[in-house]
Design a protein around this motif. Structure first.
Motif, mmCIF file in Angstrom:
data_model
loop_
_atom_site.group_PDB
_atom_site.id
_atom_site.type_symbol
_atom_site.label_atom_id
_atom_site.label_comp_id
_atom_site.label_asym_id
_atom_site.label_seq_id
_atom_site.Cartn_x
_atom_site.Cartn_y
_atom_site.Cartn_z
ATOM 1 N N LEU A 14 20.643 14.561 -14.077
ATOM 2 C CA LEU A 14 19.672 14.924 -13.051
ATOM 3 C C LEU A 14 19.039 13.681 -12.419
ATOM 4 C CD1 LEU A 14 17.843 17.990 -14.621
ATOM 5 C CD2 LEU A 14 19.363 17.974 -12.640
ATOM 6 N N LEU A 15 18.743 12.692 -13.219
ATOM 7 C CA LEU A 15 18.144 11.474 -12.683
ATOM 8 C C LEU A 15 19.121 10.692 -11.822
ATOM 9 C CD1 LEU A 15 16.032 10.222 -15.722
ATOM 10 C CD2 LEU A 15 15.214 11.325 -13.639
ATOM 11 N N PHE A 23 11.258 8.162 -12.738
ATOM 12 C CA PHE A 23 9.855 7.908 -13.001
ATOM 13 C C PHE A 23 9.341 6.645 -12.320
ATOM 14 C CE2 PHE A 23 11.417 10.393 -16.606
ATOM 15 C CZ PHE A 23 10.602 11.497 -16.465
ATOM 16 N N ASN A 24 10.208 5.789 -11.804
ATOM 17 C CA ASN A 24 9.757 4.556 -11.191
ATOM 18 C C ASN A 24 9.676 4.657 -9.668
ATOM 19 O OD1 ASN A 24 12.421 4.596 -10.556
ATOM 20 N ND2 ASN A 24 12.943 2.614 -11.433
ATOM 21 N N GLN A 25 9.663 5.836 -9.141
ATOM 22 C CA GLN A 25 9.530 6.083 -7.705
ATOM 23 C C GLN A 25 8.115 5.695 -7.269
ATOM 24 O OE1 GLN A 25 11.159 6.629 -4.777
ATOM 25 N NE2 GLN A 25 12.789 7.474 -5.975
ATOM 26 N N LYS A 26 8.013 4.841 -6.255
ATOM 27 C CA LYS A 26 6.699 4.453 -5.755
ATOM 28 C C LYS A 26 6.185 5.514 -4.793
ATOM 29 C CE LYS A 26 6.658 -0.557 -5.888
ATOM 30 N NZ LYS A 26 6.507 -1.759 -5.058
ATOM 31 N N SER A 27 4.889 5.620 -4.731
ATOM 32 C CA SER A 27 4.273 6.587 -3.826
ATOM 33 C C SER A 27 3.889 5.908 -2.513
ATOM 34 C CB SER A 27 3.023 7.181 -4.474
ATOM 35 O OG SER A 27 2.020 6.187 -4.565
ATOM 36 N N PHE A 28 3.544 6.716 -1.543
ATOM 37 C CA PHE A 28 3.102 6.226 -0.244
ATOM 38 C C PHE A 28 1.953 5.235 -0.402
ATOM 39 C CE2 PHE A 28 0.084 6.619 3.271
ATOM 40 C CZ PHE A 28 0.897 6.273 4.344
ATOM 41 N N SER A 29 0.963 5.596 -1.213
ATOM 42 C CA SER A 29 -0.211 4.729 -1.366
ATOM 43 C C SER A 29 0.151 3.409 -2.038
ATOM 44 C CB SER A 29 -1.322 5.441 -2.127
ATOM 45 O OG SER A 29 -0.892 5.797 -3.413
ATOM 46 N N GLU A 30 1.096 3.416 -2.954
ATOM 47 C CA GLU A 30 1.519 2.167 -3.595
ATOM 48 C C GLU A 30 2.216 1.253 -2.587
ATOM 49 O OE1 GLU A 30 2.372 3.269 -8.221
ATOM 50 O OE2 GLU A 30 3.699 4.162 -6.710
ATOM 51 N N TYR A 31 3.038 1.823 -1.727
ATOM 52 C CA TYR A 31 3.686 1.019 -0.687
ATOM 53 C C TYR A 31 2.664 0.473 0.304
ATOM 54 C CZ TYR A 31 8.476 2.077 -2.091
ATOM 55 O OH TYR A 31 9.664 2.146 -2.768
ATOM 56 N N MET A 32 1.680 1.278 0.651
ATOM 57 C CA MET A 32 0.649 0.822 1.585
ATOM 58 C C MET A 32 -0.220 -0.264 0.944
ATOM 59 S SD MET A 32 1.261 2.105 4.452
ATOM 60 C CE MET A 32 -0.185 1.505 5.313
ATOM 61 N N GLU A 33 -0.501 -0.124 -0.329
ATOM 62 C CA GLU A 33 -1.257 -1.157 -1.043
ATOM 63 C C GLU A 33 -0.459 -2.462 -1.085
ATOM 64 O OE1 GLU A 33 -2.762 -1.905 -5.567
ATOM 65 O OE2 GLU A 33 -3.093 0.095 -4.736
ATOM 66 N N ALA A 82 6.896 3.190 3.180
ATOM 67 C CA ALA A 82 5.759 4.104 3.294
ATOM 68 C C ALA A 82 5.973 5.081 4.445
ATOM 69 C CB ALA A 82 4.463 3.314 3.498
ATOM 70 N N PHE A 83 6.449 4.568 5.576
ATOM 71 C CA PHE A 83 6.708 5.441 6.725
ATOM 72 C C PHE A 83 7.834 6.430 6.416
ATOM 73 C CE2 PHE A 83 4.112 2.559 9.127
ATOM 74 C CZ PHE A 83 3.585 3.345 10.135
ATOM 75 N N LYS A 84 8.836 5.984 5.690
ATOM 76 C CA LYS A 84 9.936 6.888 5.337
ATOM 77 C C LYS A 84 9.454 7.983 4.392
ATOM 78 C CE LYS A 84 13.625 3.652 6.282
ATOM 79 N NZ LYS A 84 14.684 2.787 5.762
ATOM 80 N N ILE A 85 8.607 7.621 3.435
ATOM 81 C CA ILE A 85 8.064 8.617 2.507
ATOM 82 C C ILE A 85 7.218 9.638 3.258
ATOM 83 C CG2 ILE A 85 6.347 8.945 0.671
ATOM 84 C CD1 ILE A 85 7.442 6.404 -0.622
#
Length: 109
Positions: A14-15, A23-33, A82-85
């Protein structure tokens, strides 16, 4: 025992098949930071490089300029992600153009 092995095998499949489950997927806020932090560093180093060039120290200026560009590239790549997310990918040509400009700055010296 076999059910545990099969369960682990299914999880691995599945992974691999769906990387969004990793589990190591970054979030929008992490990319913006990352964007905020790295673009600030890029700007700082670019200003330092400009001062070094004006003082006649081309070697140090080039090293500092490359450091600035590396941070600028990383920052811009974070912004693109971030824009792609956020699914705001209708026209990223300005951001991609900015990325290319950072690469030019890096390769200038």
């Amino acid at each position: 025992m076999y059910s545990k092995i099969i369960g682990q095998f299914v999880l691995i499949i599945l992974l691999v098949v769906n990387p969004n489950l990793s589990f190591n997927q970054k979030s929008f806020s992490e990319y913006m930071e990352s964007w905020d932090t790295k673009i600030e560093l890029a700007s700082k180093y670019l200003t330092e490089a400009e001062s070094e060039f004006k003082a006649g120290d081309e070697l140090t200026g080039c090293v500092t300029q490359r450091r600035a560009a590396d941070y600028g590239i990383e920052a811009t790549e974070s912004l693109l992600m971030a824009f792609k997310i956020s699914k705001t990918t209708t026209d990223l040509s300005d951001i991609e153009s900015g990325l290319n400009k950072w690469k030019e700055i890096r390769d200038f010296c």
